[in-house]
Design an enzyme around this catalytic site. Structure first.
Site, PDB file in Angstrom:
ATOM      1  N   GLN A 106      -8.777  -7.209   0.347  1.00 10.04           N
ATOM      2  CA  GLN A 106      -8.333  -6.658  -0.849  1.00 10.04           C
ATOM      3  C   GLN A 106      -9.434  -6.101  -1.690  1.00 10.04           C
ATOM      4  O   GLN A 106      -9.321  -5.343  -2.530  1.00 10.04           O
ATOM      5  CB  GLN A 106      -7.755  -8.025  -1.700  1.00 10.04           C
ATOM      6  CG  GLN A 106      -6.439  -8.411  -0.915  1.00 10.04           C
ATOM      7  CD  GLN A 106      -5.921  -9.680  -1.654  1.00 10.04           C
ATOM      8  OE1 GLN A 106      -6.542 -10.213  -2.652  1.00 10.04           O
ATOM      9  NE2 GLN A 106      -4.759 -10.081  -1.258  1.00 10.04           N
ATOM     10  N   LYS A 130      -6.635 -19.069  -1.543  1.00  8.72           N
ATOM     11  CA  LYS A 130      -5.341 -18.232  -1.461  1.00  8.72           C
ATOM     12  C   LYS A 130      -4.154 -18.734  -2.281  1.00  8.72           C
ATOM     13  O   LYS A 130      -4.693 -19.123  -3.297  1.00  8.72           O
ATOM     14  CB  LYS A 130      -4.974 -18.657  -0.033  1.00  8.72           C
ATOM     15  CG  LYS A 130      -5.974 -17.847   1.060  1.00  8.72           C
ATOM     16  CD  LYS A 130      -5.818 -16.481   0.976  1.00  8.72           C
ATOM     17  CE  LYS A 130      -7.043 -15.729   1.884  1.00  8.72           C
ATOM     18  NZ  LYS A 130      -7.098 -14.426   1.682  1.00  8.72           N
ATOM     19  N   ASP A 155      -4.199 -15.538   7.178  1.00 11.36           N
ATOM     20  CA  ASP A 155      -3.031 -16.075   6.678  1.00 11.36           C
ATOM     21  C   ASP A 155      -2.020 -16.823   7.672  1.00 11.36           C
ATOM     22  O   ASP A 155      -1.082 -17.428   7.274  1.00 11.36           O
ATOM     23  CB  ASP A 155      -1.993 -14.844   6.375  1.00 11.36           C
ATOM     24  CG  ASP A 155      -2.813 -14.069   5.193  1.00 11.36           C
ATOM     25  OD1 ASP A 155      -3.492 -14.626   4.244  1.00 11.36           O
ATOM     26  OD2 ASP A 155      -2.355 -12.877   4.908  1.00 11.36           O
ATOM     27  N   ARG A 165       0.685  -1.049  -0.211  1.00  6.33           N
ATOM     28  CA  ARG A 165      -0.086  -0.103   0.022  1.00  6.33           C
ATOM     29  C   ARG A 165       0.775   1.312  -0.060  1.00  6.33           C
ATOM     30  O   ARG A 165       0.509   2.373  -0.508  1.00  6.33           O
ATOM     31  CB  ARG A 165      -0.933   0.021   1.105  1.00  6.33           C
ATOM     32  CG  ARG A 165      -2.024  -1.025   1.180  1.00  6.33           C
ATOM     33  CD  ARG A 165      -2.761  -1.464   2.486  1.00  6.33           C
ATOM     34  NE  ARG A 165      -3.734  -2.262   2.374  1.00  6.33           N
ATOM     35  CZ  ARG A 165      -3.967  -3.622   2.029  1.00  6.33           C
ATOM     36  NH1 ARG A 165      -3.023  -4.318   2.007  1.00  6.33           N
ATOM     37  NH2 ARG A 165      -5.118  -4.132   1.958  1.00  6.33           N
ATOM     38  N   GLY A 167      -1.565 -11.519  -5.283  1.00  3.48           N
ATOM     39  CA  GLY A 167      -3.070 -11.343  -5.156  1.00  3.48           C
ATOM     40  C   GLY A 167      -3.399 -10.022  -4.971  1.00  3.48           C
ATOM     41  O   GLY A 167      -4.226  -9.238  -5.302  1.00  3.48           O
ATOM     42  N   ARG A 191       3.593 -19.529   2.629  1.00  2.00           N
ATOM     43  CA  ARG A 191       3.270 -19.660   3.740  1.00  2.00           C
ATOM     44  C   ARG A 191       3.214 -21.017   4.288  1.00  2.00           C
ATOM     45  O   ARG A 191       3.319 -21.739   5.527  1.00  2.00           O
ATOM     46  CB  ARG A 191       1.948 -19.108   4.286  1.00  2.00           C
ATOM     47  CG  ARG A 191       2.054 -17.575   4.421  1.00  2.00           C
ATOM     48  CD  ARG A 191       0.990 -16.730   4.927  1.00  2.00           C
ATOM     49  NE  ARG A 191       0.902 -15.360   4.282  1.00  2.00           N
ATOM     50  CZ  ARG A 191       1.663 -14.343   4.654  1.00  2.00           C
ATOM     51  NH1 ARG A 191       2.783 -14.502   5.649  1.00  2.00           N
ATOM     52  NH2 ARG A 191       1.749 -13.246   4.276  1.00  2.00           N
TER      53      ARG A 191
HETATM   54  C1  S3P Z   1      -4.480  -9.008   1.992  1.00  2.12           C
HETATM   55  C2  S3P Z   1      -5.709  -9.306   2.490  1.00  2.12           C
HETATM   56  C3  S3P Z   1      -6.013 -10.727   2.826  1.00  2.12           C
HETATM   57  C4  S3P Z   1      -4.866 -11.687   2.799  1.00  2.12           C
HETATM   58  C5  S3P Z   1      -3.792 -11.427   2.022  1.00  2.12           C
HETATM   59  C6  S3P Z   1      -3.261 -10.039   1.942  1.00  2.12           C
HETATM   60  C7  S3P Z   1      -4.280  -7.449   2.006  1.00  2.12           C
HETATM   61  O1  S3P Z   1      -6.794 -11.199   1.466  1.00  2.12           O
HETATM   62  O2  S3P Z   1      -5.154 -12.879   2.872  1.00  2.12           O
HETATM   63  O3  S3P Z   1      -2.594 -12.104   2.145  1.00  2.12           O
HETATM   64  O4  S3P Z   1      -3.171  -7.237   1.900  1.00  2.12           O
HETATM   65  O5  S3P Z   1      -5.308  -6.627   1.880  1.00  2.12           O
HETATM   66  P1  S3P Z   1      -8.317 -11.147   1.410  1.00  2.12           P
HETATM   67  O6  S3P Z   1      -8.825  -9.681   1.671  1.00  2.12           O
HETATM   68  O7  S3P Z   1      -8.599 -11.681   0.096  1.00  2.12           O
HETATM   69  O8  S3P Z   1      -8.909 -12.051   2.245  1.00  2.12           O
END
Ligand code: S3P
Length: 431
Positions: free
Chosen positions: A170, A343, A316, A28, A95, A389
């Site tokens: 996310q 994931k 996580d 971010r 992701g 992980r």
């Molecule tokens: C994350 C949100 C989570 C997490 C990922 C990082 C983020 O995913 O599992 O490792 O940085 O916003 P989700 O929001 O899809 O659950």
């Protein structure tokens, strides 16, 4: 340094480590630094492969980003400073990069193409594309928009109201990036509270966002201003050493400067629930993201139930919690965790499969797993399946295994913790 074989049957772990910077916050910081006006300096940035992918993508969008060790300097020129990329944007295994970037790119007046690795190609994107299309976004992908490669035809966005069907930081963050550049107001309702790093960072960059319970409101047309960000250590990385300290005999480990944002501290609550010998010393530094030191000692653990609103606060950490549960007296039940299936790997399947190989009593369920303790773990050949992980969890499992453990695809660990094995070695007491 990646060892050929994992260290097994350890007699003790002791010492202090500072785990690397938080992955979510590092991503971010580059994204906000790139869309803000002026200079942003980020310290303790995570040099994991995922965050380096985010830097590479924003460089392709014309942003000047300098990296010197874990200090990153971004010369932002505002949202309008982003340019049409001449090449595809490759997010690697990340992701977070692809989903959050969609919210930025959807509102930019140009075309961009996003791709990632084999794991990204299997992860669902409709959860972001469907709500973004309510803002007027045009994003196309394979299988009717569900999968990469994605093509984003950016253009003007209008604020929208959206209730998220799944708890996902996310998706929420992607919509906040869209909301920042949309006309009017955007309202996002979460089914459960998820990590709030995006909301905190909007304020750090001088923007406004209001959260009331599970409802978040943001006004479009805001201009953000570059700032200084100090990234705390990643609690999701610390979790592996918290678990190692609890289950390896004769251990005491102090983890310095760990992020303690309450939307991320589910692992601490679970360790406490299981009876772990853990103590926390929070810092009073007044920074946007709270942090502190955590000390863990060898513990006698008992089984527990993990469900509901706790799940997004430790999503996580479930692979490493499963390992902890193999060493706890009685049964541990993890439920409401279907999200694990989407994931980096299907983490219900990969955790159950790999821990079973080492002799754990663990069963997959529709929305989680059931683990019966205590099991004595044996040796075997296991694989990370390319999931960082899972790799780190198996390295910790090896530490209490009686036989030799071979870990395939260990290199995946560099996604979030390149110095993992070095840190591990530094804690091993030779007696
Ligand atoms: C994350 C949100 C989570 C997490 C990922 C990082 C983020 O995913 O599992 O490792 O940085 O916003 P989700 O929001 O899809 O659950």
């Amino acid at each position: 340094m990646i060892p050929a074989n994992l260290r097994t049957n350890l007699k003790g772990l002791s010492g202090e480590i500072a785990v690397p910077g938080d992955k979510s916050i590092s991503h971010r910081s580059v994204m906000f630094g790139s869309i803000a006006k002026g200079k942003t300096v980020v310290t303790n940035f995570l040099l994991g492969e995922d965050c380096l992918s985010t830097i590479a993508c924003f460089r392709k969008l014309g942003v000047s980003i300098e990296q010197e060790g874990n200090k990153v300097t971004i010369m932002g020129k505002g949202m309008d400073g982003l340019h049409e990329p001449e090449a595809i944007l490759d997010v690697g295994n990340s992701g977070t990069t692809i989903r959050l970037m969609m919210g930025i790119l959807a509102g930019r007046p140009f075309h961009s193409v996003l791709v990632g690795d084999e794991s990204i190609a299997k992860r669902p994107m409709t959860r972001v594309i469907a709500p973004l299309s309510l803002f007027g976004a045009k994003i196309y992908g394979r299988k009717n928009g569900e999968f990469t490669p994605l093509s984003v035809i950016g253009g003007p966005l209008a604020g929208a109201a959206y209730e998220l069907p799944v708890a996902s930081a996310q998706v929420k963050s992607s919509l906040l990036f869209a909301g920042l550049q949309a006309s009017g107001e955007t309202v996002i309702i979460e089914p459960m509270k998820t990590r709030d790093h995006t909301e905190r960072m909007i304020k750090q960059f001088g923007g406004e966002v209001a959260a009331d319970g599970h409802t978040i409101r943001i006004k479009g047309g805001q201009t953000l201003t570059g700032t200084e960000i100090h990234v705390p250590g990643d609690i999701s990385s610390a979790a592996f050493f918290l678990a190692a300290g609890a289950i390896v005999p004769n251990s005491e480990i102090k983890l310095k400067n760990v992020g303690l944002n309450p939307t991320r501290t589910g692992i601490i609550e679970v360790l406490q629930q299981m009876g772990a010998n853990i103590s926390i010393e929070p810092y009073e530094n007044g920074l946007a993201e709270p942090a502190g030191d955590i000390t863990i000692r060898t513990s006698t653990l008992k089984g527990t139930v993990i469900e509901g609103a706790l799940i997004p606060r430790l999503i996580d950490e479930i692979p490493i919690i499963a390992l902890l549960a193999t060493q706890a007296e009685g049964e541990t039940v993890i439920k409401d965790a279907e999200e694990l299936k989407v994931k980096e790997t299907n983490r219900i399947d990969t955790v159950v499969k790999e821990l079973s190989k080492l002799g754990a009593d663990i069963t997959a369920t529709e929305d989680g797993m059931v683990i019966k303790g205590r099991s004595s773990l044996s040796g075997g050949t296991v694989s990370s399946h390319g999931d960082h992980r899972i790799g780190m969890m198996l390295a910790v499992a090896a530490a209490i295994s009686k036989g030799e453990v071979q870990l395939q695809q260990k290199e995946a660990i560099s996604v979030s913790y390149p110095s993992f094995f070095e840190h591990f070695e530094s804690l091993i007491s030779e007696t």
